[in-house]
Design an enzyme around this catalytic site. Structure first.
Site, PDB file in Angstrom:
ATOM      1  CE  LYS A 178      -2.026   2.361   3.369  1.00 34.34           C
ATOM      2  NZ  LYS A 178      -1.955   3.714   2.792  1.00 34.34           N
ATOM      3  CD  GLU A 253      14.139   1.377   8.153  1.00 31.46           C
ATOM      4  OE1 GLU A 253      14.712   2.408   8.556  1.00 31.46           O
ATOM      5  OE2 GLU A 253      14.611   0.239   8.298  1.00 31.46           O
ATOM      6  CB  CYS A 287      13.120  10.034   7.092  1.00 28.27           C
ATOM      7  SG  CYS A 287      13.971   9.014   5.886  1.00 28.27           S
ATOM      8  CD  GLU A 389       9.782  13.138  11.364  1.00 25.54           C
ATOM      9  OE1 GLU A 389       8.696  12.573  11.603  1.00 25.54           O
ATOM     10  OE2 GLU A 389      10.657  12.631  10.647  1.00 25.54           O
TER      11      GLU A 389
END
Ligand code: NAD
Length: 485
Positions: A178, A253, A287, A389
């Site tokens: 997906k 991850e 990232c 973040e």
């Protein structure tokens, strides 16, 4: 093969393109224009169940397909991606908002590299044997797991989607995958490419839908034995909670808040050039971007002046224009989040040295989601701005006096994905690299990738490693066979 972006995206199950069983769709928006330009299936557990059924059936033969044949098909997929670079890059840019030149130069070439790399990996993968002198010999078989799930985010859509799918297929698994519902288009186009390349029906099934309904159903499906996920730490935690009690293998991850540690003895010009990239490439939505810039005190003021001057020149503009260095951020929701975090930085007492505002463009992009490159100083390591973040074109600056202080600042984070170190002193580079709590360290460079190296993070940045043999090991079950002599 027609790779024009359709107005209605379809799921790819058992080799055929089909509508979601519930008939529901989500709007797909071009973030550079703010306009709905296609519909994405809002798939749920029923579609997942059908895809798992197809994958299970396909596994009966794909799991036994010789490595050379897997190589041939995966390599063909890589060739077709290369041949269709223009169409795929345009689709990526319209979905994601990133500059078209970036999609052409980085995202799409890397997607074909992923297939090519793991195609050849299938041919070279080998296993260990352990000899017990004259008593026995052990050898390890590495067998495909069966049906595995691959779930990817919106920031590098085809690049990260294929980074999971390619090793899973190369190792002999069948896949239910997906892409992000925010950037589904290149995932859809990949289904057409795979069909054309001769990948047998059901070996790869691509579903579209949201995390809570489609993604969560993939994770919870008992027929799926391993999950490879890239995305937020929040979703990673939910996935671990579901997959753990089911004893599924997981590779997670997750997010990052990466330090960029700049010592006074660095190669100045190269450091300035690359720091600009590591701060703002892809609108800071990588990232691996260095979002906490740590600078040795003796060069702090000089760095600040030049960094601001260089960042000011980054043109924010229509992603289709070659002159645009910065495109749109990926969605209205993400735009609101990033702008909210800039406000939070102000509330915490931060000084906005550059940017901090949205950018209004004319014409086609007048309703797009654009944010100016933003540089903030004056905040300590423990404030929310330096802990959470942001994942946008926003960096903070802090200064340090000593190597120890640099390390302390670098390691004051719940994340541990990557770090960049700038120094000409090789002993210091090695010392600092060994002590930073991150899975990926770059010295005097950034985002220089050898696909054989272990890729992944410490702490809240994830569990497990992707890349090279790590990926092929993740997607196989080791089985030891002991023969007494
Ligand atoms: P996200 O977690 O919201 O979504 C990622 C994917 O997971 C999407 O396909 C989404 O639909 C799906 N998903 C969401 N919740 C789910 C759930 N509960 N169960 C199953 N699937 C679910 O992340 P995002 O906003 O798309 O991407 C940005 C994040 O990804 C950032 O945190 C970024 O750091 C991270 N990221 C990490 C890496 C890495 O390699 N470590 C690479 C790129 C991006």
């Amino acid at each position: 093969m027609d790779l024009t972006a359709p107005s209605k995206i379809a799921n790819y199950i058992a080799g055929s393109l089909q509508a979601p069983l519930n008939g529901k769709y989500i709007d797909n928006i071009n973030p550079a224009t703010g306009e709905v330009y296609s519909q994405t299936p809002d798939s749920d557990a029923k579609d997942v169940d059908e895809a798992v059924g197809a994958a299970k059936m396909a596994f009966e033969s794909w799991g036994k397909t010789p490595a050379e044949e897997r190589f041939r098909i995966l390599n063909r997929i890589a060739e077709l991606i290369d041949q269709n670079l223009e169409a795929l890059a345009l689709a990526e840019t319209n979905d994601n908002g990133k500059p078209l030149w970036l999609s052409k130069r980085v995202d799409i070439p890397r997607a074909s590299s992923n297939f090519r790399f793991f195609a050849t990996g299938a041919m070279h993968f080998s296993t260990e044997s352990h000899n017990m002198e004259d008593k026995a010999i052990n050898y390890t078989l590495r067998q495909p797991i069966g049906v595995v799930g691959c779930i990817s985010p919106w920031n590098l859509p085809l690049y990260l989607f294929t980074w999971k799918i390619a090793p899973a297929l190369a190792a002999g698994n069948c896949v239910v995958a997906k892409p992000s519902e925010v950037t589904p288009m290149t995932g859809y186009l990949l289904s057409i490419i795979c069909k054309e390349a001769g990948l047998p029906d059901g070996v790869l099934n691509i579903l579209h839908g949201t995390g809570p309904s489609c993604g969560a159903a993939i994770v919870a499906h008992p027929g799926i034995k391993a999950i490879s996920f890239t995305g937020s730490t929040r979703a990673g935690r939910d996935i671990a909670a579901t997959a753990g009690p089911m004893f599924k293998k997981v590779s997670l991850e997750l997010g990052g808040k990466n330090p960029n540690i700049i010592f006074a003895d660095c190669d100045w010009d190269k450091m300035m050039r690359v720091t600009l990239q590591s701060s703002f490439s892809n609108q800071g939505q990588i990232c691996l971007c260095g979002s906490r810039v740590l600078v040795e005190e003796s060069i702090y003021e000089k760095f600040k002046e030049e960094f601001i001057a260089r960042a000011r020149k980054l043109t924010v503009g229509d992603p289709l224009e070659d002159s645009s260095r910065q495109g749109a951020v990926v969605s209205k929701m993400h735009y609101d989040k990033v702008m909210g975090m800039i406000q939070q930085a102000k509330d915490e007492g931060g000084t906005i040295l550059l940017g901090g505002n949205s950018v209004a463009l004319e014409g086609r992009c007048k309703n797009g989601y654009f944010i100016a490159p933003t540089i903030i100083e004056g905040l300590g390591p423990n404030c929310r701005t330096n802990m959470e973040e942001i994942f946008g074109p926003v960096v903070t600056m802090q200064s340090f006096k000593t190597e120890d202080e640099a390390l302390q600042l670098a390691n004051t984070s719940d994340y541990g994905l990557s770090a960049t170190i700038w120094t000409q002193d090789v002993s210091r580079a090695n010392r600092v690299a060994a002590q930073v709590h991150s899975g990926i360290i770059w010295v005097n460079c950034w985002l220089l990738r050898d696909l054989r190296t272990p890729f992944g993070g410490f702490k809240n940045s994830g569990v497990g490693r992707e890349g090279g043999w790590d990926a092929l090991r993740f997607f196989t079950e080791p089985k030891n066979v002991c023969i007494e002599l």
